[in-house]
Motif scaffolding. Structure first.
Motif, PDB file in Angstrom:
ATOM      1  N   UNK A 696       0.817  -1.215   0.000  1.00  0.00           N
ATOM      2  CA  UNK A 696       0.000   0.000   0.000  1.00  0.00           C
ATOM      3  C   UNK A 696       0.850   1.265   0.000  1.00  0.00           C
ATOM      4  N   UNK A 697       1.968   1.228  -0.708  1.00  0.00           N
ATOM      5  CA  UNK A 697       2.831   2.393  -0.900  1.00  0.00           C
ATOM      6  C   UNK A 697       2.987   2.618  -2.390  1.00  0.00           C
ATOM      7  N   UNK A 767      -5.137   8.053   4.432  1.00  0.00           N
ATOM      8  CA  UNK A 767      -4.261   7.457   3.406  1.00  0.00           C
ATOM      9  C   UNK A 767      -5.002   7.177   2.098  1.00  0.00           C
ATOM     10  N   UNK A 768      -5.618   8.187   1.491  1.00  0.00           N
ATOM     11  CA  UNK A 768      -6.344   7.955   0.232  1.00  0.00           C
ATOM     12  C   UNK A 768      -5.430   7.613  -0.929  1.00  0.00           C
ATOM     13  N   UNK A 769      -4.121   7.910  -0.783  1.00  0.00           N
ATOM     14  CA  UNK A 769      -3.145   7.554  -1.814  1.00  0.00           C
ATOM     15  C   UNK A 769      -2.192   6.473  -1.331  1.00  0.00           C
ATOM     16  N   UNK A 770      -2.622   5.729  -0.328  1.00  0.00           N
ATOM     17  CA  UNK A 770      -1.722   4.791   0.314  1.00  0.00           C
ATOM     18  C   UNK A 770      -0.759   5.534   1.228  1.00  0.00           C
ATOM     19  N   UNK A 771       0.085   4.797   1.905  1.00  0.00           N
ATOM     20  CA  UNK A 771       1.114   5.422   2.728  1.00  0.00           C
ATOM     21  C   UNK A 771       2.136   6.100   1.817  1.00  0.00           C
ATOM     22  N   UNK A 772       2.570   7.296   2.214  1.00  0.00           N
ATOM     23  CA  UNK A 772       3.631   8.010   1.497  1.00  0.00           C
ATOM     24  C   UNK A 772       4.798   8.149   2.471  1.00  0.00           C
ATOM     25  N   UNK A 773       5.735   7.183   2.461  1.00  0.00           N
ATOM     26  CA  UNK A 773       6.843   7.236   3.405  1.00  0.00           C
ATOM     27  C   UNK A 773       7.751   8.445   3.139  1.00  0.00           C
ATOM     28  N   UNK A 774       8.433   8.885   4.189  1.00  0.00           N
ATOM     29  CA  UNK A 774       9.356  10.018   4.095  1.00  0.00           C
ATOM     30  C   UNK A 774      10.766   9.511   4.375  1.00  0.00           C
TER      31      UNK A 774
END
Length: 905
Positions: A696-697, A767-774
């Motif tokens: 989910x990224x 998280x509508x775009x999935x997780x967005x890791x930093x």
């Protein structure tokens, strides 16, 4: 807990919901007090008059407002189109038609006015970014003045049409505004309270002339009788004539103790104080120490003219006082029962209402003030929180019955839980994953710090006032040896921002040698300041000596509980970058949170997920502590009576790889409480997750040339005087504590990437775009190799093709990146917080979570299959088979709960 007791619990639990159903039925026919509204979590309620009848205006956590009769009929409801915390509502007849209109102060920067019919009359915004939190109405004859204030330290005066009349600057954010006849019986004036700290006392407390704005009376905290209140965290302030002299007094409730030795209540858990218009305390009542609750929310209501009494609420305890402050009655128990959001007297029906409950309650709990022992009226769990408890009861029972499918392998490592609450017998008897429970203690050492201070400066001599520093090196190592002999796994709290050196590093090495199988590591909290010489000493001297000893010992970890945006930004600054992003200590460092008084937890989570998935650490941790729900402390209380927010927060973190957990406090939670999380872990419903199995990224956000000043402002957890309208023009915007509750602009990272609308307790982003890791900019080569979309910023400004651009221009570009990444994911979900985890080549576990952290609601999750179409989908707890034949599947996520769906390919 014995099995018999557990069986009894299940029986009692089922009976509770039978009784609950009866109570809901009786409420509908008028046999029980109070009513559940048909909206979402109540934040405020206030009495008003429409056509001569008493009504209640209500605001919800996200800004929705509504109007209800005292019997429970909804007259109108206006959902918000610009979500933010609705800090205050006021009722006043603004147009002279005899009906009260509704005014509201919103964290989105607007003052709203609705007519009594629910029609929006006007909206005021000063033309710059502000978080409004206060509104008051002063009436003198035919003159009506509206006053508003917030975090920009300006008192705004408006007319009845919402036009700006004047602005008055204060040396502090506007904390409280109240109108009353404080000085003159025939003329109203305005009480103004301003503050510079996130919680303590005030910088200005005074009564001003509403026309000239001149100070009529001032309460000086620096001397005299008021000095004793300088260490109070003021929760609420209301107005009434308590001493019967025809002039209004003001009542405030504060958490903490009074400092004056002369005060009879100086050792109390909190204070109720009445002051007259001369700023003289005339009534004071201290809440007994036995009723102490962590950051308990306190407020008071005069029951006049119905009764000559005062109702004072402190957390889950209700006190009834005479007008002289003498205790008449006390009901409730600390950490048990109902934790209202406020108290509202409705004089026409002669009722006192408890306004909802902390954590998303939708019920107005009624007390009949015509009854002598009105406080004894039984209150029923109705509405949303009753629905949540029923959903959690179902979740718990189903998780105890779950059998791990053959395609899901048992994890090689145990869940490691630093917790004082071990599993009950029902959970312990589950056949499934391994749970390792570890204690946490603090052993502070009395040692010579001169060696450290020579390098790190005089600050190294400073100690944490909460710790005794009463042990020698030998005594500490002997304690560790005793823990090893008794086989008790343990961790030690070893440092804090106030003092990173609870022990010598040599002592810590001795502990590792003395407890090779039971020491699970050392915990550090809130010491992220990169400019602190002690931080440099810790990284340069402690860590290089500890690391070899820890690797030799083989199981100990370094847990870092840092808050705000540290894991997304501050961790990239020197010296922390060499500890957290060099990969030299990836096997030892476990990032986790200390998120009390932080409203940027979503970003902090994305940073930890980026560290984990980027290989900078091989573990991260979830942390569940009752003060997680404290954002701006005076306006957000800890006393959640349901495990739901903590449970859902923990599941989301585990669903993104957290195998360690730090769990403490949670005194409000009754059985099964945290046992639900243990059951999900041990049964295998909640699988352990490896980075490569997170599906989910879709895109990443990278940090480059971090704006240190912007990080410093966002990291400051106590100074509310850092306001500037430019705080909004940042990629990570309005992050400081002074902005808690504020709405977010369309260019903000939280809104664009993580689905967060406003800065308030975002532990469960949608998280509508999935997780967005930093991750740091150095990770771009790996992303380019994989063809993964990513955006880059300095936290304040963005980068497009290497060139710096303002945040308000960068937002559109960033949205294109996250949407392109989301389109590449095999599965996408809208409407719920979620994670997709690969179990094997043919199976994916989809975890769907209600994202309303303290505002639980039933959600409709829309699941899109963007790659291979699954051949089947099943809810693994209810065993319901779902229709997976089309590219889109819509499922319901229960309020305050979650669903686990296995997809087969």
């Amino acid at each position: 807990m014995s099995f018999k007791k557990h069986a009894n619990f299940k029986m009692i639990s089922r009976m509770k919901y039978i009784l609950l159903a009866i109570s809901i039925l009786t409420a509908s026919v008028g046999w029980a007090a109070g009513f559940a509204t048909d909206g979402n979590g109540i934040r405020n309620a206030i009495s008003a008059s429409i056509n001569g009848e008493g009504v209640l205006y209500v605001s919800e956590i996200d800004g929705t407002v509504s109007c209800h009769t005292t019997s429970g009929k909804t007259l109108w409801r206006n959902p918000t189109d610009n979500p933010a915390v609705m800090f205050e509502i006021e009722a006043a007849d603004l147009d002279g038609d005899g009906n009260d209109d509704l005014l509201a102060a919103s964290g989105n920067g607007n003052i709203y006015c609705w007519g009594h019919d629910g029609q929006l009359r006007w909206t005021f915004n000063p033309g710059r970014k502000v978080r409004f939190s206060e509104v008051a109405v002063v009436k003198n004859g035919d003159t009506v003045q509206i006053f508003a204030g917030g975090n920009d330290c300006v008192l705004y005066e408006l007319d009845t049409r919402g036009n700006l009349v004047s602005e008055t600057k204060y040396a502090g954010i506007i904390r409280k505004l109240e109108a009353g006849n404080f000085v003159y019986k025939d003329q109203q004036s305005l009480l103004v309270m301003a503050m510079t700290s996130d919680k303590w006392s005030w910088s200005f407390l005074g009564i001003i002339d509403p026309r000239s704005k001149e100070v009529l009376v001032e309460g000086n905290i620096k001397k005299g009788e008021l000095l004793q209140f300088k260490s109070l965290m003021i929760n609420e302030l209301t107005v009434a004539d308590i001493d019967g002299d025809g002039l209004d007094d003001f009542m405030f409730v504060g958490t903490g103790k009074a400092d004056s030795v002369a005060s009879a209540a100086r050792d109390a858990a909190g204070q109720f104080v009445v002051m007259n218009g001369k700023m003289k305390p005339i009534v004071q009542f201290g809440f007994p120490k036995k009723d102490k609750q962590l950051y308990a929310h306190g407020f008071a209501a005069s029951l006049q003219p119905v009764r000559n009494e005062i109702a004072v609420n402190f957390g889950t305890v209700l006190y009834v006082l005479g007008l002289d402050g003498q205790l008449i009655a006390r009901t409730g128990k600390a950490y048990e029962g109902f934790a209202f959001n406020g108290l509202t007297v409705e004089p026409e029906s002669r009722q006192l209402f408890g306004d909802g409950q902390l954590g998303g309650g939708t019920t107005l709990h009624a007390f009949d003030l015509t009854q002598d022992h009105w406080w004894e009226a039984p209150q029923q769990l109705l509405g949303r929180l009753a629905e949540v408890e029923s959903n959690l009861d179902t979740l718990y029972r189903q998780s105890l019955k779950f059998k791990r499918p053959a395609y899901q392998k048992k994890s090689e490592e145990p869940w490691v839980l630093v917790s004082g609450r071990e599993p009950n017998e029902a959970v312990a008897n589950l056949k499934g994953e391994d749970l390792k429970f570890v204690t946490m203690s603090t052993w502070s050492e009395d040692f010579d710090r001169s060696k450290i201070s020579k390098v790190a400066g005089e600050g190294a001599l400073k100690k944490d006032r909460r710790k005794p520093y009463d042990l020698s090196q030998g005594e500490i190592i002997a304690r560790a040896r005793k823990m090893e002999q008794s086989g008790v796994p343990f961790t030690l709290w070893a440092g804090h921002g106030t003092d990173p050196f609870y022990m010598q590093v040599e002592t810590m090495i001795g502990i590792l040698e003395a407890a090779p199988t039971t020491c699970y590591g050392f915990v550090y909290a809130e010491m992220g300041n990169p400019e602190d010489p002690r931080s440099h000493y810790f990284v340069n001297h402690y860590i290089p000596q500890l690391a070899p000893a820890m690797r030799k010992q083989g199981r100990a970890k370094l847990f870092f509980r840092f808050k705000n945006i540290f894991w997304a930004a501050g961790a990239h600054l020197h010296p922390w970058d060499q500890l957290f992003f060099s990969r030299d200590y990836a096997d030892l460092v476990v990032p986790t949170t200390e998120d009390t008084n932080s409203s940027t937890q979503d970003i902090n989570l994305a940073g930890r997920v980026g560290m984990f998935m980027g290989g900078y650490v091989d573990q991260h941790a979830l942390r569940l502590v009752e003060d997680n729900v404290c954002c701006w402390r005076p306006e957000s209380a800890c006393g959640q009576t349901s495990i739901s927010p903590f449970l859902r927060s923990g599941v989301l973190r585990a669903a993104y790889g957290a195998r360690y957990g730090i769990i403490s406090g949670l005194k409000f939670q009754q059985e099964p409480g945290i046992q639900i999380l243990y059951a999900l872990m041990k049964s295998g419903v909640l699988p352990q997750v490896q980075p490569e199995d997170i599906l989910s990224v879709g895109s990443w956000h990278l940090m480059k040339d971090i704006d240190e000043h912007h990080v410093e402002i966002s990291e400051d957890g106590h100074d509310v005087m850092l306001y500037t309208p430019e705080d909004d023009n940042a990629v990570i915007s309005v992050g400081g504590v002074g902005w808690s509750g504020a709405g977010l602009s369309d260019h903000d990272l939280s809104k664009v990437a993580l689905g967060v609308d406003y800065r308030w307790l975002n532990f469960i982003p949608e998280l509508p775009n999935g997780m967005v890791p930093i991750a740091p900019i150095g990770y771009q080569s790996e992303l380019k190799k994989r063809g993964t979309p990513f955006s880059v910023s300095s936290t304040k400004e963005g980068f497009i093709n290497g060139k710096k651009v303002p945040a308000n221009q960068f937002g559109t570009y960033m949205r294109q990146i996250v949407e392109a990444g989301a389109a590449r994911m095999p599965i996408a979900v809208k409407g719920a917080s979620w994670s997709a985890i690969r179990l094997d080549d043919r199976h994916v576990r989809l975890i769907l979570i209600d994202p309303g952290y303290i505002d639980p609601q039933e959600r409709q999750a829309v699941i899109s299959f963007q790659g291979r179409q699954p051949v089947s989908a099943m809810d693994i707890l209810s065993t319901e088979t779902l229709d997976a034949s089309s590219p889109v599947l819509t499922v319901t996520v229960p309020a305050g709960s979650m669903r686990f769906i296995d997809l087969a390919y």
